[in-house]
Design a protein around this motif. Structure first.
Motif, short mmCIF file in Angstrom:
data_model
loop_
_atom_site.label_atom_id
_atom_site.label_comp_id
_atom_site.label_asym_id
_atom_site.label_seq_id
_atom_site.Cartn_x
_atom_site.Cartn_y
_atom_site.Cartn_z
N UNK A 107 -0.76 2.68 3.07
CA UNK A 107 -0.67 1.36 2.44
C UNK A 107 -0.20 0.36 3.49
N UNK A 108 -1.04 -0.63 3.74
CA UNK A 108 -0.71 -1.69 4.68
C UNK A 108 -0.23 -2.90 3.90
N UNK A 109 0.94 -3.41 4.25
CA UNK A 109 1.52 -4.57 3.57
C UNK A 109 1.39 -5.81 4.45
N UNK A 110 1.22 -6.96 3.80
CA UNK A 110 1.25 -8.25 4.50
C UNK A 110 2.17 -9.17 3.73
N UNK A 111 3.05 -9.86 4.45
CA UNK A 111 4.01 -10.77 3.82
C UNK A 111 3.77 -12.19 4.32
N UNK A 112 3.04 -13.03 3.57
CA UNK A 112 2.75 -14.39 4.04
C UNK A 112 3.98 -15.24 4.23
N UNK A 144 1.14 -0.44 -11.75
CA UNK A 144 -0.06 0.22 -12.23
C UNK A 144 -1.24 0.02 -11.29
N UNK A 145 -1.33 -1.22 -10.75
CA UNK A 145 -2.43 -1.50 -9.82
C UNK A 145 -2.28 -0.70 -8.54
N UNK A 146 -1.05 -0.62 -8.02
CA UNK A 146 -0.82 0.12 -6.79
C UNK A 146 -1.04 1.62 -7.00
N UNK A 147 -0.48 2.17 -8.07
CA UNK A 147 -0.68 3.59 -8.36
C UNK A 147 -2.16 3.91 -8.57
N UNK A 173 7.96 2.28 -5.46
CA UNK A 173 7.99 1.52 -6.71
C UNK A 173 7.99 0.03 -6.44
N UNK A 174 7.36 -0.76 -7.36
CA UNK A 174 7.30 -2.21 -7.20
C UNK A 174 7.98 -2.91 -8.35
N UNK A 175 8.17 -4.23 -8.21
CA UNK A 175 8.97 -4.98 -9.18
C UNK A 175 8.37 -4.99 -10.59
N UNK A 176 7.08 -5.32 -10.69
CA UNK A 176 6.48 -5.56 -12.00
C UNK A 176 5.58 -4.40 -12.40
N UNK A 188 -1.05 -5.81 -0.50
CA UNK A 188 -1.15 -4.41 -0.09
C UNK A 188 -2.59 -3.95 -0.17
N UNK A 189 -2.96 -3.12 0.81
CA UNK A 189 -4.26 -2.47 0.81
C UNK A 189 -4.04 -0.99 1.07
N UNK A 190 -4.85 -0.15 0.43
CA UNK A 190 -4.68 1.30 0.56
C UNK A 190 -5.91 1.92 1.20
N UNK A 191 -5.66 2.86 2.12
CA UNK A 191 -6.73 3.55 2.82
C UNK A 191 -6.48 5.05 2.78
N UNK A 192 -7.49 5.86 2.56
CA UNK A 192 -7.28 7.31 2.56
C UNK A 192 -7.05 7.86 3.96
N UNK A 193 -6.23 8.91 4.03
CA UNK A 193 -5.92 9.56 5.31
C UNK A 193 -6.14 11.06 5.15
#
Length: 436
Positions: A356-361, A306-309, A298-301, A339-344
């Motif tokens: 889901x790969x996360x990047x934190x600038x 909705x975008x992630x799901x 789950x994410x904050x907003x 975040x970027x999502x790739x099928x496995x």
């Protein structure tokens, strides 16, 4: 005993992960699990024939050379089991050969400390009792000790030979543990690490040790290794029946994938198409600091959720190999997590899944980011500044960090923007996050 040989993310995960638990408290995810060891003693040994046979369940037969392994490790982080401290005496047995060609090992003596001990005892090995293992530097040596309620049970001192360090080694081993009602469990552990050949300078079993451990005092140490910073991934256990010809390779492939995710050192989550978390790397846990173990990501907003799901579910039916980047805003106003999502494949993950790969600038730059920016046409100096400013620092702060004036930093930044075809620091942060 011979010891002179050397060898060889509403709340970003501020809500809960509500997944399918396998423990009574509902906080623990289902396997696979991962622990990242800080120091690991791993010894190849031989045991006395009579003691070997007595330590095995009747259904198992030892190898003819009565060989086995002794391990002692400290694992401060990981997924599901960590922190964990362990000592084990394992006997090589006749049975299915591990994917890497090594013999299957029965955990005859298994002592664990940390929250994972209960999981291991309940689901993997009923012989897993409580104790505390420490592995610490001691001058030119490294010392491992096992303490339980009865006192000091075992102590091993290794002298590592760093000049002889081996290339990185990967493998997947099969292990057997004792199950309820005198049954047996089989599971695989994937690992990758750099092995340092070592000499055993001390191997002692204390008076407080269990009778079983005392009987398994090795008659010979064939080889000894020190492994540092090694991830180990545990598959789910299966019931084992001696003599069966079942294929355990599918679960071995799954833990191989988790081992790979652990090794890349990148914040990542493996989720199924319903969003339930199957696996989370330690780096992702650090970014998602409000996370509880297990459950739905789950994410904050709401809009970000909705975008992630949507990205996760779309991959189930689309032909895309990777989603568009998703910016996940944080309530504290820091730069968003990307975040970027790739099928496995289900062959690798056990069920259709999404990585889901996360990047934190906001966490700062890395040498890798600066090197990759040079590939995009920046000079080394420009790349260093760009990587530094991508973390949200001002031109003055970035200049101080790399040793140039604020004016030089500003003029260099303009050149960077021109070369990359951008005009905002947030765009620069996005590029660097994607490179990371």
């Amino acid at each position: 005993m011979s010891t002179d040989g050397k060898t060889s993310t509403s709340n970003l995960i501020a809500s809960t992960f509500l997944g399918k638990p396998n423990t009574d408290d509902g906080d623990t995810p289902a396997p696979p699990y991962m622990v990242k060891t800080e120091r690991f003693f791993y010894l190849g040994v031989r045991f006395e024939p009579e003691a070997t046979r007595a330590a095995l369940p009747e259904a198992l037969e030892p190898l003819d050379d009565f060989s086995g392994v002794v391990g002692m490790y400290v694992a401060p982080e990981g997924w599901g089991l960590a922190p964990l401290r362990g000592t084990f005496f394992g006997i090589s047995v006749k049975g299915p050969q591990s994917p890497d060609g090594s013999p299957t090992v029965f955990f005859s003596e298994h002592v664990l400390g940390g929250p994972g001990q209960r999981i291991i005892f309940k689901d993997y090995n009923r012989r897993a009792r409580r104790g505390t293992t420490d592995v610490v530097p001691d001058g030119a040596f490294v010392r491992a000790t096992l303490d339980t309620q009865t006192g000091l049970e075992a102590s091993i001192v290794l002298e590592p030979h760093y000049a002889e360090i081996l290339p990185p080694q990967s493998g997947i081993h099969y292990y057997i543990g004792e199950a309820e009602n005198n049954g047996l469990n089989i599971f695989s552990i994937a690992f990758t690490g750099r092995f340092v050949p070592s000499t055993v300078r001390e191997f002692s079993i204390g008076n407080a040790a269990s009778a079983l451990m005392k009987s398994l005092q090795p008659s010979e140490v064939v080889w000894a290794m020190l492994i540092e910073q090694m991830p180990m991934t545990f598959s789910a256990p299966s019931r084992y029946f001696a003599g069966e010809t079942a294929d355990y390779s599918a679960r071995a492939h799954q833990v191989g994938l988790m081992d790979l995710l652990s090794r890349i050192g990148h914040p990542a989550a493996l989720v199924n198409h319903h969003g339930r978390t199957l696996f989370l790397t330690p780096e992702a846990q650090r970014i998602l600091t409000s996370a509880k173990i297990g459950g739905k990501l789950l994410v904050w907003r709401r809009r970000d959720q909705q975008a992630l799901d949507g990205a996760v579910s779309a991959l189930e039916t689309s032909h895309r190999l990777v989603s568009e980047p998703i910016a996940i805003e944080r309530p504290e106003g820091a730069l968003p997590i990307l975040a970027r999502a790739l099928p496995v494949s289900s062959v690798l993950a056990g069920e259709p899944a999404v990585l889901i790969l996360f990047s934190d600038p906001s966490t700062g730059s890395s040498p890798e980011a600066a090197a990759l920016l040079q590939v995009l046409g920046l000079t080394p100096a420009e790349a260093r500044l760009a990587a530094t400013m991508a973390s949200g620092r001002s031109a003055r702060e970035s200049g101080e960090l790399i040793g140039v004036s604020e004016n030089t930093a500003r003029s260099t930044l303009k050149t960077v923007y021109d070369k990359l075809g951008i005009s905002k620091q947030s765009e620069l942060a996005g590029i660097v996050a994607r490179l990371g």
